[in-house]
Enzyme design. Structure first.
Site: not given
Ligand code: PNS
Length: 168
Positions: A17, A41, A90, A128
């Site tokens: 990150h 999560k 990644r 993570s």
């Molecule tokens: O580190 P992560 O868990 O892969 O991050 C995922 C994240 C936070 C980027 C994603 O879950 C997110 O943007 N969630 C907010 C809800 C949303 O807008 N989802 C996309 C459209 S369904």
């Protein structure tokens, strides 16, 4: 002002990150690292802890802000007057999910672009989840996490181990 948002769970922030934050801070005037609240999560680190760990890790980068959000990412991005979502990629395994999410976000708001950055090859194995597994089993964290937060992460897992032993 070119503002980008780097969203994620950051449970906790890793060297992978941090590499993406460093590189994107050179491209944008401001990068907002934003932690999703109430996602699917269940995090190990509380929101306050995750914010503190990120702040420690990015302390020397002047144009980075740390924040959190809930609800749709595109709504948050608009509210922050940003236009770009930064994502790290990644491996091929990340691609399909990220591709779907980028298309969905674009569908929800066509003004917003997702910018993918290839992870530094040194960190392509890092997540993570894997780091938490190593920390839980008391393994070495020095190449995995920003040096400023290693002791905090170790302390957190010692505390969890103590609690678990107390429970049993
Ligand atoms: O580190 P992560 O868990 O892969 O991050 C995922 C994240 C936070 C980027 C994603 O879950 C997110 O943007 N969630 C907010 C809800 C949303 O807008 N989802 C996309 C459209 S369904």
């Amino acid at each position: 002002m070119r503002i980008a948002v780097y969203p994620g769970s950051f449970d906790p922030i890793t060297n992978g990150h941090l590499d993406i934050i460093n590189r994107s801070s050179k491209i944008f005037d401001k990068v907002i690292v934003s932690i999703l609240q109430n996602g699917n999560k269940i995090p190990i680190f509380t929101m306050e802890e995750r914010i503190r760990l990120i702040k420690k890790a990015v302390n020397n980068i002047t144009n980075v802000e740390v924040d959190y959000f809930s609800g749709l990412l595109v709504n948050y991005i608009k509210q922050k007057k940003a236009k770009v979502i930064i994502k790290g990629l990644r491996a091929i395994s990340d691609f399909e999910y990220e591709f779907q999410m980028a298309l969905m976000n674009h569908k929800l708001d066509s003004d917003i672009e997702t910018l993918f950055m290839m992870t530094n090859a040194n960190y392509s194995y890092l997540s993570s989840t894997m780091v938490k597994e190593v920390a839980r089993l008391n393994g070495p964290l020095s190449d995995l996490l920003p040096k400023e937060i290693i002791d905090d992460v170790k302390d957190k897992f010692s505390e969890l181990r103590r609690k678990n032993n107390g429970d049993s």
